[in-house]
Design an enzyme around this catalytic site. Structure first.
Site, PDB file in Angstrom:
ATOM      1  N   LYS A 136       7.901 -44.988   4.461  1.00  0.00           N
ATOM      2  CA  LYS A 136       6.456 -44.728   4.323  1.00  0.00           C
ATOM      3  C   LYS A 136       6.148 -44.302   2.879  1.00  0.00           C
ATOM      4  CE  LYS A 136       7.244 -40.041   6.065  1.00  0.00           C
ATOM      5  NZ  LYS A 136       7.194 -39.173   7.262  1.00  0.00           N
TER       6      LYS A 136
ATOM      7  N   ARG B 161       1.400 -32.048  16.065  1.00  0.00           N
ATOM      8  CA  ARG B 161       0.826 -32.914  15.037  1.00  0.00           C
ATOM      9  C   ARG B 161       0.513 -34.275  15.647  1.00  0.00           C
ATOM     10  NH1 ARG B 161       4.336 -34.338   9.625  1.00  0.00           N
ATOM     11  NH2 ARG B 161       5.369 -35.651  11.158  1.00  0.00           N
TER      12      ARG B 161
ATOM     13  N   TYR C 102      -2.974 -26.191 -24.418  1.00  0.00           N
ATOM     14  CA  TYR C 102      -4.212 -25.649 -23.854  1.00  0.00           C
ATOM     15  C   TYR C 102      -4.066 -24.171 -23.486  1.00  0.00           C
ATOM     16  CZ  TYR C 102      -6.201 -30.345 -23.352  1.00  0.00           C
ATOM     17  OH  TYR C 102      -6.709 -31.587 -23.587  1.00  0.00           O
TER      18      TYR C 102
ATOM     19  N   MET D 171      -2.653 -33.637 -19.146  1.00  0.00           N
ATOM     20  CA  MET D 171      -2.774 -34.853 -18.329  1.00  0.00           C
ATOM     21  C   MET D 171      -1.715 -35.880 -18.701  1.00  0.00           C
ATOM     22  SD  MET D 171      -5.982 -37.440 -17.943  1.00  0.00           S
ATOM     23  CE  MET D 171      -7.143 -36.175 -17.487  1.00  0.00           C
TER      24      MET D 171
HETATM   25  C1  LIG Z   1       8.490 -38.686   7.470  1.00  0.00           C
HETATM   26  C2  LIG Z   1       9.129 -38.734   8.802  1.00  0.00           C
HETATM   27  C3  LIG Z   1      10.511 -38.937   8.920  1.00  0.00           C
HETATM   28  C4  LIG Z   1      11.435 -38.900   7.731  1.00  0.00           C
HETATM   29  O1  LIG Z   1      11.521 -37.559   7.301  1.00  0.00           O
HETATM   30  P1  LIG Z   1      12.505 -37.098   6.145  1.00  0.00           P
HETATM   31  O2  LIG Z   1      12.434 -35.619   6.202  1.00  0.00           O
HETATM   32  O3  LIG Z   1      11.944 -37.643   4.874  1.00  0.00           O
HETATM   33  O4  LIG Z   1      13.849 -37.628   6.429  1.00  0.00           O
HETATM   34  C5  LIG Z   1      11.037 -39.123  10.180  1.00  0.00           C
HETATM   35  N1  LIG Z   1      10.249 -39.071  11.284  1.00  0.00           N
HETATM   36  C6  LIG Z   1       8.921 -38.838  11.210  1.00  0.00           C
HETATM   37  C7  LIG Z   1       8.129 -38.786  12.452  1.00  0.00           C
HETATM   38  C8  LIG Z   1       8.320 -38.652   9.978  1.00  0.00           C
HETATM   39  O5  LIG Z   1       7.006 -38.398   9.902  1.00  0.00           O
END
Ligand SMILES: *Cc1c(COP(=O)(O)O)cnc(C)c1O
Length: 369
Positions: A42, A141, A263, A311
């Site tokens: 992802k 969640r 800055y 930046m």
């Molecule tokens: C992002 C995610 C993972 C991978 O998590 P890592 O900690 O990056 O290994 C696995 N399962 C779900 C449901 C996730 O949201």
């Protein structure tokens, strides 16, 4: 390609070592001791480029891939072998069914409404559609809450039209092995599985894999560890580094005691100081919260971050680096060698995940292996 071969106009070079990604996949698979290992890709493979990284993981043996968004999955389908299973963690809502079908994607069904939507599509097609069911065991969640799970278990007819390939849940505290929620979630997950006899199960992401066999079930789902971030904070990192970030020194100047840098005049020199300016800033994901903290490496020597991160630019103290090495055109290492992503994250007051996924779009990206 070495730094010297990189196009000379690049101000900052991000090198991604695909052989190290494959090696990390092998390390995790070894840890899983025969249990299958998925790849979570992802957020554009955590910022490293899913179109390149995911096929490398497929070559390393991965058959299951997880993304968050449907659009990420559609893009991934175009670059992976046809047999790859691509799952969408964010689930399904009305109107998306045809896209899932067209690209042969698996929705992670996160509530009863999603289960019913996908099952109805399967019944309409006269087929059992592949799906993953997520149950919530303590993350609050995504995933079926206990009441919905009970409703599903009480009426197996609800899954007619579904081919449930996997039941999964996600751990909230896997990076803290002693946290009591780990075993509580494990217990709840074992109980939840009874609603899906014979269906393979998955609980562990990167850190969960290191909690031991009890947490492995039938599929590991690592993300961040594949990309070199330490899944065992507090212990030695078992993963190989994947990312190297180098920035060209644009200018070097000498300042006197009392002169300020950047800055807000947030740094005031306490000694005659040699300052090097490099073209990385918070617009590139080098967080401003790391101002005045940590050190890049120039010719292997620490070059502390001076003043505020702007930046596009960061100023470094190269007083203790020989003049011959601290020259315009030379490269300072922001991530790599002795400077890990986890160290940069600590300097910025965050976690390696955030540094990795924020790596900027302006870097010249070079893939190795
Ligand atoms: C992002 C995610 C993972 C991978 O998590 P890592 O900690 O990056 O290994 C696995 N399962 C779900 C449901 C996730 O949201």
């Amino acid at each position: 390609m070495s730094t010297a071969d990189a196009p000379s106009r690049a101000g900052a070079i991000l090198t991604i070592d695909l052989a190290a990604v494959a090696a990390n996949y092998a390390i995790l698979r070894e840890r899983l001791g025969g249990v299958e290992c998925a790849a979570v890709v992802k957020a554009d493979a955590y910022g490293l480029g899913a179109a390149v990284v995911a096929p490398a993981l497929a070559r390393a043996g991965a058959r299951w891939f997880f993304v968050a968004h449907l659009d990420e999955a559609v893009a991934l389908r175009a670059v992976l072998p046809a047999a790859a299973r691509i799952a969408v963690l964010n689930g399904l809502w009305p109107g998306l069914e045809a896209t899932f079908r067209e690209h042969d994607l698996l929705p992670v069904l996160n509530d009863l409404a999603q289960v019913e939507l996908w099952a109805a599509r399967g019944r309409a097609e006269g087929a059992a559609l592949p799906a993953i069911v997520q149950v919530d065991t303590g993350m609050s969640r995504l995933g079926l809450p206990p009441t919905e799970l009970a409703a599903l278990a009480a009426d197996p007819g609800r899954t007619a039209g579904l081919d449930v390939r996997l039941v999964m849940s996600h751990l909230a505290c896997a990076d803290e092995p002693a946290h009591p929620l780990n075993s509580r979630q494990l217990g709840r997950f074992r109980a939840a599985r009874r609603a899906f006899p014979e269906v393979p199960a998955s609980l562990a992401a990167s850190s969960g894999i290191f909690l031991g066999r009890d947490y492995h079930f039938d599929l590991g789902r690592p993300g961040v560890a594949l990309y070199g971030v330490n899944p065992t904070p507090g212990d030695v990192n078992p993963m190989r580094p994947v990312v190297r970030l180098e920035a060209r020194i644009l200018q070097v100047r000498r300042i006197d005691p009392g002169d300020s840098v950047g800055y807000g005049a947030a740094h005031r020199a306490g000694r005659p100081t040699k300052v090097a300016t490099v073209p990385i800033g918070y617009a590139d994901g080098y967080l401003r919260s790391a101002s005045l903290r940590g050190a890049f490496l120039v010719a292997g020597r620490p070059a502390p971050v001076l003043g505020r991160i702007s930046m596009d630019l960061i100023t470094l103290d190269v007083t203790d680096v020989p003049d011959a090495a601290a020259q315009p055109g030379a490269f300072a290492v922001a991530i790599g060698d002795a400077r890990t992503i986890d160290a940069v994250a600590a300097d910025a007051g965050t976690i390696g995940y955030e540094i990795l996924t924020g790596l900027g779009a302006r870097y010249r990206r070079v893939y190795h292996g």
